[in-house]
Write a protein that holds these residues in place. Structure first.
Motif, PDB file in Angstrom:
ATOM      1  N   HIS A 280       0.815  -1.211   0.000  1.00 49.95           N
ATOM      2  CA  HIS A 280       0.000   0.000   0.000  1.00 49.95           C
ATOM      3  C   HIS A 280       0.853   1.268   0.000  1.00 49.95           C
ATOM      4  CE1 HIS A 280      -4.204  -1.399   0.426  1.00 49.95           C
ATOM      5  NE2 HIS A 280      -3.641  -2.483   0.933  1.00 49.95           N
ATOM      6  N   LEU A 281       1.929   1.285   0.785  1.00 57.16           N
ATOM      7  CA  LEU A 281       2.723   2.508   0.887  1.00 57.16           C
ATOM      8  C   LEU A 281       3.565   2.762  -0.361  1.00 57.16           C
ATOM      9  CD1 LEU A 281       1.600   2.478   3.717  1.00 57.16           C
ATOM     10  CD2 LEU A 281       3.844   3.156   4.565  1.00 57.16           C
ATOM     11  N   THR A 282       3.984   1.706  -1.039  1.00 58.07           N
ATOM     12  CA  THR A 282       4.659   1.936  -2.320  1.00 58.07           C
ATOM     13  C   THR A 282       3.645   2.399  -3.369  1.00 58.07           C
ATOM     14  OG1 THR A 282       4.485  -0.441  -2.829  1.00 58.07           O
ATOM     15  CG2 THR A 282       6.580   0.365  -1.920  1.00 58.07           C
ATOM     16  N   ASP A 283       2.424   1.939  -3.249  1.00 61.14           N
ATOM     17  CA  ASP A 283       1.379   2.386  -4.172  1.00 61.14           C
ATOM     18  C   ASP A 283       1.110   3.886  -4.048  1.00 61.14           C
ATOM     19  OD1 ASP A 283       1.005  -0.072  -5.314  1.00 61.14           O
ATOM     20  OD2 ASP A 283      -0.825  -0.561  -4.202  1.00 61.14           O
ATOM     21  N   VAL A 284       1.254   4.461  -2.838  1.00 60.68           N
ATOM     22  CA  VAL A 284       0.955   5.881  -2.657  1.00 60.68           C
ATOM     23  C   VAL A 284       2.174   6.768  -2.906  1.00 60.68           C
ATOM     24  CG1 VAL A 284      -0.864   5.337  -1.003  1.00 60.68           C
ATOM     25  CG2 VAL A 284       1.413   5.957  -0.153  1.00 60.68           C
ATOM     26  N   GLY A 285       3.331   6.156  -3.270  1.00 59.85           N
ATOM     27  CA  GLY A 285       4.456   6.973  -3.694  1.00 59.85           C
ATOM     28  C   GLY A 285       5.767   6.802  -2.966  1.00 59.85           C
ATOM     29  N   PHE A 286       5.801   5.953  -1.916  1.00 54.13           N
ATOM     30  CA  PHE A 286       7.074   5.731  -1.231  1.00 54.13           C
ATOM     31  C   PHE A 286       7.912   4.710  -1.991  1.00 54.13           C
ATOM     32  CE2 PHE A 286       4.558   7.405   2.319  1.00 54.13           C
ATOM     33  CZ  PHE A 286       5.448   8.317   2.852  1.00 54.13           C
ATOM     34  N   GLU A 287       9.227   4.917  -1.994  1.00 51.10           N
ATOM     35  CA  GLU A 287      10.137   3.976  -2.658  1.00 51.10           C
ATOM     36  C   GLU A 287      10.489   2.808  -1.752  1.00 51.10           C
ATOM     37  OE1 GLU A 287      13.458   5.783  -4.816  1.00 51.10           O
ATOM     38  OE2 GLU A 287      12.565   7.735  -4.343  1.00 51.10           O
ATOM     39  N   TYR A 288      10.666   3.095  -0.450  1.00 50.08           N
ATOM     40  CA  TYR A 288      11.019   2.067   0.523  1.00 50.08           C
ATOM     41  C   TYR A 288      10.105   2.206   1.737  1.00 50.08           C
ATOM     42  CZ  TYR A 288      15.293   2.159  -2.288  1.00 50.08           C
ATOM     43  OH  TYR A 288      16.182   2.148  -3.332  1.00 50.08           O
TER      44      TYR A 288
END
Length: 336
Positions: A280-288
């Motif tokens: 979910h967090l990579t989906d919203v724009g975080f790389e790691y």
């Protein structure tokens, strides 16, 4: 914009002929009863009396416990001559604006909203040790503009007696410079007493955790941008929807450092959570995406520097979740 109607006289403020028409229909302060310790009741009554001496007040209102108690005291003291005002900006999660509207309705106080952007100020964007000073100056400035439009001479905030002693608080300098009235501080009402008064009023936010604005998730020296604020808000919305109560998602320039309250940390060690939060967090724009094993604690975004926490005091998550309970099923499947 709705304008208030001035009262007929100052005497009417202190001795209203029809108490019910001038106070909250469902919430009244048990200042003389057993719901509050005598000292706390006396402080609450003093704050309410101080508000009653004003012709009208506008309360800088986030919907958290501190500003909600001020709004309740003001509504109790001044009736329709008390107005709550919430500032909408990129640093306020949409869920918190919805919550502010709900709590204002619960109190029965007139509620205004104003819109501005902290990102218009390069000093705020630079995110130095005085970020909260620049933010609070702009936010309270908009409150004064709205108060002037409504012919209201007093702007109040929710600063309580514990706030000045909580380390680096540049936002309080803005409160002092703009001559904002802080009834909780003047009456020496502590944070614990604020919650007790909120409970005496029957307010749903009595136990609501405090939470600083979204910009506090970005380390000092790293520019505050709309992209970073947006992905933090989306990431924290995911954790809230999953039932976590105490958490932060820190944005270290594309690396998400997830902090979970110690009593909920066991849930975060579930492999199902690890897989889902990464997705979910990579989906919203975080790389790691990382999990901070020390758990959630205030001021950890910039250790040894500007904590940034607490300046927006109470824009917090709901307190009615199951987070941290022993009967949580650790094998639950997180939604994808």
């Amino acid at each position: 914009m709705t304008r208030y109607s001035p009262r007929s006289s100052a005497a009417d403020a202190l001795f209203p002929a029809d108490r019910e028409s001038r106070s909250m229909s469902q919430h009244t302060l048990a200042a003389d009863g057993s719901d509050l310790a005598p000292e706390t009741a006396a402080k609450a009554a003093a704050a309410r009396d101080a508000l009653a001496e004003r012709d009208a007040v506008l309360v800088a209102f986030s919907g958290g416990v501190d500003s909600s108690v001020v709004a309740a005291l003001a509504r109790d003291a001044l009736g329709d001559d008390a107005v709550a005002c919430t500032a909408r900006s990129e640093t306020l999660p949409a869920a918190e604006l919805d919550d502010a509207r709900r709590v204002a309705d619960e109190i029965g106080i007139s509620h205004e909203t104003v819109t501005f952007s902290e990102l218009d100020d390069p000093n705020f964007v630079a995110n130095d040790g005085d970020r909260c000073y620049h933010c609070r100056t702009m936010r309270l400035g908009r409150m004064y503009e709205t108060a002037q439009e409504l012919d209201i001479g007093t702007v109040c905030d929710g600063t309580n007696a514990d706030d000045p002693g909580e380390g680096h608080r540049p936002g309080l300098r803005a409160v002092e410079e703009l001559d904002v009235f802080s009834p909780l501080l003047d009456a020496e009402i502590t944070k614990d007493e604020v919650r007790e008064i909120a409970d005496a009023y029957g307010l749903s936010v009595a136990d609501k955790p405090s939470m600083a604005c979204l910009s506090s998730r970005i380390p000092t020296g790293l520019e505050v941008t709309e992209e970073r604020l947006t992905r933090v808000e989306k990431a924290e919305r995911v954790l809230r929807e999953w039932g976590f109560e105490g958490f932060r998602v820190r944005d270290h320039d594309g690396l998400a450092r997830v902090e979970i309250a110690p009593d909920e940390l066991e849930r975060a060690l579930d492999p199902a959570f690890a897989d889902a939060v990464h997705e979910h967090l990579t989906d919203v724009g975080f790389e790691y995406v990382t999990l901070d094993m020390a758990g959630y604690r205030t001021g950890s975004v910039s250790p040894g520097g500007d904590a940034g926490e607490g300046e927006e005091e109470e824009t917090g998550q709901s307190d009615d979740t199951d987070g941290g309970r022993a009967d949580i099923d650790l094998g639950r499947q997180y939604p994808r």
